[in-house]
Design a protein around this motif. Structure first.
Motif, PDB file in Angstrom:
ATOM      1  N   GLN A  11       0.835  -1.205   0.000  1.00 44.74           N
ATOM      2  CA  GLN A  11       0.000   0.000   0.000  1.00 44.74           C
ATOM      3  C   GLN A  11       0.870   1.256   0.000  1.00 44.74           C
ATOM      4  O   GLN A  11       0.631   2.199  -0.753  1.00 44.74           O
TER       5      GLN A  11
ATOM      6  N   VAL B 180     -15.149  -4.817   5.381  1.00 45.81           N
ATOM      7  CA  VAL B 180     -15.337  -3.484   4.801  1.00 45.81           C
ATOM      8  C   VAL B 180     -16.649  -2.899   5.326  1.00 45.81           C
ATOM      9  O   VAL B 180     -17.704  -3.540   5.237  1.00 45.81           O
TER      10      VAL B 180
ATOM     11  N   LYS C 161     -17.541   0.537   4.625  1.00 43.07           N
ATOM     12  CA  LYS C 161     -17.964   1.666   3.786  1.00 43.07           C
ATOM     13  C   LYS C 161     -17.894   1.238   2.325  1.00 43.07           C
ATOM     14  O   LYS C 161     -16.905   0.629   1.904  1.00 43.07           O
ATOM     15  N   TRP C 162     -18.938   1.584   1.543  1.00 41.21           N
ATOM     16  CA  TRP C 162     -19.034   1.114   0.158  1.00 41.21           C
ATOM     17  C   TRP C 162     -17.827   1.527  -0.673  1.00 41.21           C
ATOM     18  O   TRP C 162     -17.327   0.752  -1.479  1.00 41.21           O
ATOM     19  N   TRP C 163     -17.350   2.764  -0.475  1.00 33.72           N
ATOM     20  CA  TRP C 163     -16.249   3.233  -1.311  1.00 33.72           C
ATOM     21  C   TRP C 163     -14.946   2.482  -1.049  1.00 33.72           C
ATOM     22  O   TRP C 163     -14.044   2.435  -1.901  1.00 33.72           O
ATOM     23  N   GLN C 164     -14.835   1.854   0.152  1.00 37.15           N
ATOM     24  CA  GLN C 164     -13.612   1.122   0.476  1.00 37.15           C
ATOM     25  C   GLN C 164     -13.515  -0.214  -0.266  1.00 37.15           C
ATOM     26  O   GLN C 164     -12.405  -0.732  -0.455  1.00 37.15           O
TER      27      GLN C 164
ATOM     28  N   TYR D  66     -11.539   0.079  -3.458  1.00 38.57           N
ATOM     29  CA  TYR D  66     -10.192   0.533  -3.090  1.00 38.57           C
ATOM     30  C   TYR D  66      -9.365  -0.626  -2.528  1.00 38.57           C
ATOM     31  O   TYR D  66      -8.245  -0.888  -2.978  1.00 38.57           O
ATOM     32  N   TYR D  67      -9.936  -1.336  -1.544  1.00 38.73           N
ATOM     33  CA  TYR D  67      -9.218  -2.463  -0.959  1.00 38.73           C
ATOM     34  C   TYR D  67      -9.071  -3.607  -1.957  1.00 38.73           C
ATOM     35  O   TYR D  67      -8.048  -4.296  -1.991  1.00 38.73           O
TER      36      TYR D  67
END
Length: 734
Positions: free
Chosen positions: A126, A167, A169-172, A175-176
């Motif tokens: 990361q 997870v 949060k939806w936006w994560q 991303y992850y």
């Protein structure tokens, strides 16, 4: 091929950039081409070995004799951790005359106190992506190669482990997912198994303890897990079998030096050592000395040159062990962003659950102690991810330990204050070779780089490195079904057989042969050291063959009992010392004090270094009683069922009388132990205030599994169910 080159050029840009260049579908297609290879990499050895493998390990006495009598070694390694043992194995398999000394036991330091993961480092990748850092990217790539090799050469001690990243949060999620997919891609053909996304329902099905409120889903990826102390020992023993002379409890007092006839400068030519057990001192001559002492790197560097600046920046990492019911049997958990920005793993290990680690600056010490603040920090973070239905109690911490991570600054760098993210190999003016920093997973490549540098600096005649694919102690002859043969051939319990197979591999039969007959119908052989763990008495005998010299070596490095449950280890100690005394001839009158000293040293180790002190301090004479009025009434009523004479205290006699009335029989010695846990002023009795302090601590979660609390509650419930005896039932009367 062009696609692979393009991927390599853009790999450090980040998940989003790669997806932009190739498209997500192309990334998935690339992984599909690797499907047949995306399992454990079968890494082959680079070359045929030219050194003889010995079936019989020399005794420690024979090893010491070799150290004293060998005119000169090619390489002397100082330090018996993973890196030091790796250097010894690398050197001896290059056909170099090799010696290794360790002032304590093999793997007694940082190498036995890790998170037990064999991993490339998701968080390093990361950082590599976010900071466009090529060095960190290459560090991850190297570690992933070493992960595959380690899983291959010690299959009994290591295995792939799925790790869930929840997870919320939806936006994560994308991303992850992009980051974890990059982790798979960097591993390439050595990817253990492809990562995947789970729905909320499926995530909770696989990890039912997980907090479901606001949970969106989860991502599962794979890394390796191992028994770190046993792995370290396997590396050292393998080196010994190939001809290296290794000795634990052998301390370097000072370095030996001589004048170089060509340059006139002083050169390190060995070390003056002391046998810690006997006190005898002797010289070991060597063409090259390698400093692989981990957190103690600077101590040996200053033996070489008092003016040299420190390069080690020690950092303490605390882990805790809690009962296995806190996690599924085969699924770990990663908390990628704790309240203070650290990463915490929550992993099943040896049928328990391990959680950690912290990362705080510390002083270098041979006996690091886990702090109560660090233990509570880990517990708080665990609570954040587990369901409110699961009460995370301080009293459930069965063991806790602190390991010192030897972060280093590069002495050759202009900016000497900046921490080196990888390892460093440096050579002093006098020829002392130092390997420092790095991580457990990359011990082999670190050793290879160190030996390459040492061979070049000291003009040693050696073969190329041959440790890639080289099987470690116990790896040969191991199969996933080996334990069945142990059950069938020796009459061992299934759990014990599985433990022996996964600890000793192909050498498990040697341990089974030493096991004593139980005298029972089943199991036929294999007396346990403690009832709830599969460790058996013959392992103590075998540990001595593996150079165990103290009871601490047995409970910490040979078995892992001290790391799993300090109370169980404490209970096993008398029998362990008894067996060791017989094997090492501690039975004479002059040795009785040695037996007592062994017991006291091991208890001190458990008390301070394995968290027994922190556990026992949850209930003290000064503990507050935090109970409401109704609870006090209820618990006093329970207490008076045992204190029938209203003395204000109970003894073993009182408890025994109540238990006999309900047909329960407990050994008198065991009953003394049960009351002693709560007898805070150690006067042989439990007073009403001590009992209320106990129940208050149980209520707050500071104490769990209190035998006295459970015993008294069960007895009270049994007595209440019986009710008063009526006149009719008693046979009437006048």
């Amino acid at each position: 091929m062009a696609f692979r080159k393009a991927l390599k050029r853009t790999a450090i840009i980040g998940g989003g950039a790669v997806a932009t260049v190739f498209g997500v579908s192309q990334l998935i297609e690339y992984r599909k081409t690797q499907r047949g290879l995306a399992r454990l990499a079968n890494v082959e050895a680079e070359a045929e070995l030219k050194v003889v493998y010995t079936d019989e390990l020399p005794s420690r006495q024979a090893q010491l004799s070799s150290l004293k009598n060998t005119e000169e070694f090619d390489v002397l390694v100082v330090g018996g951790g993973a890196t030091g043992a790796g250097c010894a194995l690398d050197a001896v398999t290059r056909n170099l005359k090799t010696a290794l000394v360790e002032r304590s036991d093999f793997s007694s330091g940082t190498s036995s106190r890790s998170t037990k993961l064999i991993h490339g480092g998701v968080r390093y990748l990361q950082k590599a992506i976010m900071q466009l850092d090529y060095e960190q990217y290459m560090m991850v790539k190297e570690a992933l190669h070493e992960r595959a090799n380690l899983l291959e050469i010690a299959p009994h001690l290591s295995a792939p482990l799925p790790i869930m990243l929840p997870v919320y949060k939806w936006w994560q999620l994308p991303y992850y997912w992009a980051g974890i997919k990059m982790y798979d891609l960097v591993a390439g053909i050595q990817c253990l198994k492809s990562s995947y996304i789970l729905s909320k329902t499926k995530a909770l099905e696989l990890f039912p303890m997980l907090k479901k409120d606001k949970l969106v889903g989860a991502i599962v990826y794979y890394d390796g897990q191992h028994n770190d102390a046993r792995m370290n020992l396997a590396i050292a023993l393998t080196a010994a079998r190939y001809g290296a002379t290794i000795a634990n409890y052998t301390e370097v007092v000072h370095l030996l030096k001589t004048n170089d006839p060509h340059t006139g400068k002083e050169k390190v030519c060995g070390a003056h050592c002391r046998d810690v057990i006997t006190g005898q001192e002797f010289d070991i001559r060597a063409k090259c000395v390698i400093n692989a002492t981990g957190p103690f790197t600077d101590s040996l560097r200053k033996m070489d040159n008092q003016e040299t600046k420190n390069i080690c920046q020690p950092s303490a990492g605390v882990h805790i062990v809690i009962p296995g019911y806190y996690s599924p049997d085969n699924m770990g958990l990663l908390d990628p962003a704790t309240s203070d920005g650290r990463v915490i793993f929550f992993l099943p290990w040896e049928k328990m659950t391990i959680a950690g680690t912290t990362d705080t600056p510390t002083n270098v010490t041979a006996h690091p102690i886990p702090g109560e603040d660090d233990i509570n920090f880990i517990l708080r973070e665990v609570r954040n991810y587990l369901s409110p239905d699961v009460e995370v109690r301080r009293g459930d911490v069965l063991a806790a330990w602190s390991g010192i991570r030897p972060l280093v600054t590069d002495p050759n760098s202009k900016d000497t204050q900046s921490i080196c993210r990888n390892h460093i190999v440096s050579i002093s003016d006098s020829g002392l070779v130092t390997i420092a920093g790095g991580k457990w997973t990359t011990y082999r490549s670190m050793a290879e780089e160190t030996l390459d540098a040492a061979i070049k600096a000291h003009s040693l005649s050696a073969e190329p490195c041959k440790t890639v694919g080289l099987m470690l102690e116990g790896g040969k002859g191991w199969t996933p079904t080996l334990y069945i043969r142990l059950v069938q051939d020796y009459g061992l319990e299934n759990e014990v057989a599985q433990h022996l197979a996964s600890t000793y591999g192909g050498k498990a039969f040697d341990v089974a042969k030493m096991a004593q007959v139980t005298g029972k119908r089943w199991p036929i052989v294999g007396k346990r050291l403690v009832s709830e763990f599969p460790y058996i008495e013959s392992e103590v005998q075998y540990a001595i063959k593996e150079y165990a010299c103290t009871a601490i070596d047995v409970i910490a490095q040979r078995t892992r009992l001290g790391f799993l449950n300090v109370q169980a280890a404490d209970e096993a100690l008398p029998r362990i010392v008894q067996i060791m005394g017989k094997e090492l001839d501690w039975t004479s009158d002059s040795c009785l004090c040695e037996i007592q000293a062994e017991l006291e040293a091991a208890k001190k180790f458990l008390y301070h270094e394995m968290g027994y002190r922190s556990r026992s301090e949850q209930l003290t004479k000064t503990s507050e009683i935090n109970l409401d009025y109704q609870e006090v009434v209820r618990y006093k009523k329970r207490f008076h069922k045992f204190d029938k004479e209203s003395k204000g205290f109970i003894t073993t006699v009182d408890v025994q009388q109540v238990l006999e009335s309900i047909n329960v029989h407990i050994d008198e010695n065991a009953l003394h132990e049960i009351l002693n846990e709560v007898d805070l002023n150690k006067n042989g009795q439990v007073e009403i205030d001590e009992f209320l302090q106990l129940m208050s601590a149980v209520k707050k979660g500071q104490v769990s599994d209190s035998r006295l609390a459970i015993l008294m509650k069960t007895a009270e419930e049994t007595l209440d169910m019986r009710g008063p005896v009526t006149v009719d039932r008693s046979g009437g009367g006048v």
